[in-house]
Design an enzyme around this catalytic site. Structure first.
Site, mmCIF file in Angstrom:
data_model
loop_
_atom_site.group_PDB
_atom_site.id
_atom_site.type_symbol
_atom_site.label_atom_id
_atom_site.label_comp_id
_atom_site.label_asym_id
_atom_site.label_seq_id
_atom_site.Cartn_x
_atom_site.Cartn_y
_atom_site.Cartn_z
ATOM 1 N N LYS A 17 7.591 -23.453 -33.689
ATOM 2 C CA LYS A 17 6.185 -23.615 -34.094
ATOM 3 C C LYS A 17 6.003 -24.895 -34.920
ATOM 4 C CE LYS A 17 6.059 -19.654 -36.297
ATOM 5 N NZ LYS A 17 7.429 -19.169 -36.027
ATOM 6 N N ARG A 93 -0.558 -13.699 -39.153
ATOM 7 C CA ARG A 93 0.703 -13.024 -38.876
ATOM 8 C C ARG A 93 0.555 -11.507 -38.923
ATOM 9 N NH1 ARG A 93 6.161 -15.912 -40.379
ATOM 10 N NH2 ARG A 93 4.884 -17.750 -40.650
ATOM 11 N N ARG A 132 19.383 -25.030 -38.360
ATOM 12 C CA ARG A 132 18.215 -25.774 -38.840
ATOM 13 C C ARG A 132 18.447 -26.389 -40.207
ATOM 14 N NH1 ARG A 132 12.561 -22.983 -38.967
ATOM 15 N NH2 ARG A 132 13.704 -21.378 -40.095
ATOM 16 N N ARG A 164 17.053 -24.007 -45.420
ATOM 17 C CA ARG A 164 16.013 -23.229 -46.095
ATOM 18 C C ARG A 164 16.612 -22.002 -46.756
ATOM 19 N NH1 ARG A 164 10.892 -22.543 -42.137
ATOM 20 N NH2 ARG A 164 11.234 -20.360 -42.670
ATOM 21 N N ARG A 175 12.992 -10.940 -41.005
ATOM 22 C CA ARG A 175 11.829 -11.687 -40.504
ATOM 23 C C ARG A 175 11.575 -11.378 -39.032
ATOM 24 N NH1 ARG A 175 14.214 -17.186 -42.237
ATOM 25 N NH2 ARG A 175 12.683 -18.151 -40.847
HETATM 26 P P1 AP5 Z 1 11.111 -24.666 -36.076
HETATM 27 O O1 AP5 Z 1 10.106 -25.579 -35.458
HETATM 28 O O2 AP5 Z 1 11.468 -24.882 -37.493
HETATM 29 O O3 AP5 Z 1 10.726 -23.128 -35.815
HETATM 30 P P2 AP5 Z 1 9.511 -22.237 -36.365
HETATM 31 O O4 AP5 Z 1 8.952 -21.510 -35.191
HETATM 32 O O5 AP5 Z 1 8.604 -23.075 -37.177
HETATM 33 O O6 AP5 Z 1 10.309 -21.181 -37.201
HETATM 34 P P3 AP5 Z 1 10.201 -20.748 -38.732
HETATM 35 O O7 AP5 Z 1 11.543 -20.178 -39.107
HETATM 36 O O8 AP5 Z 1 9.655 -21.866 -39.575
HETATM 37 O O9 AP5 Z 1 9.197 -19.619 -38.650
HETATM 38 P P4 AP5 Z 1 8.990 -18.601 -39.777
HETATM 39 O O10 AP5 Z 1 7.841 -17.867 -39.264
HETATM 40 O O11 AP5 Z 1 10.180 -17.796 -40.090
HETATM 41 O O12 AP5 Z 1 8.816 -19.471 -41.092
HETATM 42 P P5 AP5 Z 1 7.544 -19.915 -41.918
HETATM 43 O O13 AP5 Z 1 7.902 -21.098 -42.697
HETATM 44 O O14 AP5 Z 1 6.362 -19.953 -41.056
HETATM 45 O O15 AP5 Z 1 12.437 -24.755 -35.164
HETATM 46 C C1 AP5 Z 1 13.623 -24.059 -35.526
HETATM 47 C C2 AP5 Z 1 14.858 -24.927 -35.208
HETATM 48 O O16 AP5 Z 1 14.946 -25.110 -33.810
HETATM 49 C C3 AP5 Z 1 14.833 -26.322 -35.836
HETATM 50 O O17 AP5 Z 1 16.120 -26.672 -36.261
HETATM 51 C C4 AP5 Z 1 14.371 -27.227 -34.691
HETATM 52 O O18 AP5 Z 1 14.886 -28.530 -34.822
HETATM 53 C C5 AP5 Z 1 14.965 -26.498 -33.483
HETATM 54 N N1 AP5 Z 1 14.160 -26.645 -32.265
HETATM 55 C C6 AP5 Z 1 12.798 -26.636 -32.170
HETATM 56 N N2 AP5 Z 1 12.416 -26.786 -30.888
HETATM 57 C C7 AP5 Z 1 13.557 -26.864 -30.148
HETATM 58 C C8 AP5 Z 1 13.827 -27.011 -28.746
HETATM 59 N N3 AP5 Z 1 12.837 -27.100 -27.829
HETATM 60 N N4 AP5 Z 1 15.122 -27.018 -28.346
HETATM 61 C C9 AP5 Z 1 16.134 -26.926 -29.255
HETATM 62 N N5 AP5 Z 1 15.949 -26.807 -30.589
HETATM 63 C C10 AP5 Z 1 14.677 -26.762 -31.036
HETATM 64 O O19 AP5 Z 1 7.358 -18.654 -42.908
HETATM 65 C C11 AP5 Z 1 8.354 -18.381 -43.872
HETATM 66 C C12 AP5 Z 1 7.971 -17.160 -44.674
HETATM 67 O O20 AP5 Z 1 6.728 -17.402 -45.345
HETATM 68 C C13 AP5 Z 1 7.725 -15.867 -43.887
HETATM 69 O O21 AP5 Z 1 8.927 -15.197 -43.600
HETATM 70 C C14 AP5 Z 1 6.832 -15.105 -44.861
HETATM 71 O O22 AP5 Z 1 7.583 -14.581 -45.909
HETATM 72 C C15 AP5 Z 1 5.963 -16.210 -45.454
HETATM 73 N N6 AP5 Z 1 4.716 -16.389 -44.701
HETATM 74 C C16 AP5 Z 1 4.316 -17.529 -44.069
HETATM 75 N N7 AP5 Z 1 3.130 -17.358 -43.473
HETATM 76 C C17 AP5 Z 1 2.762 -16.058 -43.748
HETATM 77 C C18 AP5 Z 1 1.634 -15.270 -43.394
HETATM 78 N N8 AP5 Z 1 0.655 -15.778 -42.630
HETATM 79 N N9 AP5 Z 1 1.603 -13.993 -43.823
HETATM 80 C C19 AP5 Z 1 2.586 -13.469 -44.582
HETATM 81 N N10 AP5 Z 1 3.691 -14.159 -44.960
HETATM 82 C C20 AP5 Z 1 3.777 -15.445 -44.540
HETATM 83 MG MG MG Z 2 8.162 -23.245 -39.252
#
Ligand code: AP5
Ligand code: MG
Length: 224
Positions: A17, A93, A132, A164, A175
């Site tokens: 994402k 979410r 990552r 992270r 998660r």
């Molecule tokens: P990356 O792009 O970082 O993946 P992502 O989908 O963004 O995954 P996240 O882990 O960031 O999602 P998340 O939902 O857990 O975290 P968030 O910060 O939103 O890609 C991952 C890896 O793959 C990278 O190394 C990248 O280089 C690689 N990659 C990408 N594309 C690729 C490809 N095509 N091929 C190969 N490799 C590839 O949320 C964190 C926390 O915040 C949550 O757990 C929760 O506690 C809180 N939070 C955030 N938003 C909310 C909400 N709306 N409600 C409640 N809690 C929330």
């Molecule tokens: Mg992310």
């Protein structure tokens, strides 16, 4: 003026994402809002909302809806995103969050253009998350197989690149579990209002991006 696209990106943890949101926002000249990045930045700056959120995040729990909604409303309304367009990454979410967003969109008089679900199997996201690395300052994402040019130093801003805090095995499993129980139901929500496009998130970043752009452009064409 209401011009920019209005898009939300859904998908499991590690589906790409954040990686794709940056590119979409650049391509369509709209703001990228990642709730995860927002909370991490607020916590680093010592803001109370950020410190409250980070305690949930480090355990892999969802941040409570009321806190999320308060912060997102502030960013979207104060930042003028309802007029200029947006890519939402990691929000909504839960069904509560999706309904709140629908209410804001209804008030603004223009609906969401598209909700994209990036589909990647669990065994692949686990591998992506394990490797990552992220810039602490600007959030640029790397992977052990695609590192920055200088070890530990961000190519974009020179910040420190590290793992992270919530990318531990225990937090990642929690998660993913919460994605199934709390977030998957909103796919049906967007399917029912005919806004959902499910896109294959496997392949190179360029391949995935090309699929996303053609889905968005197809939606924009039907709106003309
Ligand atoms: P990356 O792009 O970082 O993946 P992502 O989908 O963004 O995954 P996240 O882990 O960031 O999602 P998340 O939902 O857990 O975290 P968030 O910060 O939103 O890609 C991952 C890896 O793959 C990278 O190394 C990248 O280089 C690689 N990659 C990408 N594309 C690729 C490809 N095509 N091929 C190969 N490799 C590839 O949320 C964190 C926390 O915040 C949550 O757990 C929760 O506690 C809180 N939070 C955030 N938003 C909310 C909400 N709306 N409600 C409640 N809690 C929330
Ligand atoms: Mg992310």
């Amino acid at each position: 003026m209401t011009s920019g696209i209005r898009l939300i990106l859904l998908g499991k943890q590690g589906a790409g994402k954040g990686t794709q949101a940056v590119r979409i926002a650049q391509h369509y000249s709209v703001a990228h809002l990642s709730t995860g990045d927002l909370f991490r930045a607020a916590a680093r700056g010592g803001a109370p909302a950020g410190l409250e959120a980070i305690a949930y995040m480090d355990r892999g729990e969802l941040v409570p809806d009321d806190l999320v909604l308060r912060v997102v409303r502030e960013q979207m309304l104060d930042g003028g995103l309802m007029d200029s367009g947006f890519v939402l990454d990691g929000f909504p979410r839960t069904l509560v969050q999706a309904s709140a967003l629908e209410e804001e969109l209804a008030i603004s008089g223009r609906p969401l253009d598209i909700a994209i679900d990036l589909e990647v199997p669990t065994e692949i996201v686990l591998d992506r998350i394990a490797g990552r690395r992220v810039c602490d300052d600007c959030g640029t994402t790397y992977h052990l197989t695609m590192p920055p040019k200088v070890n530990g130093v961000c190519d974009v801003c020179g910040g420190t690149v590290s793992q992270r805090d919530d990318d531990t095995e225990v937090a990642v499993m929690r998660r993913l579990e919460l994605y199934e129980t709390a977030t998957m139901p909103i796919l049906d929500f967007y399917r029912e209002i005919d806004r959902l496009d499910e896109i294959d998130g496997l392949g190179t970043g360029d391949e995935v991006f090309a699929r996303i752009v053609s889905a968005i452009d197809a939606r924009l064409k039907t709106e003309d």
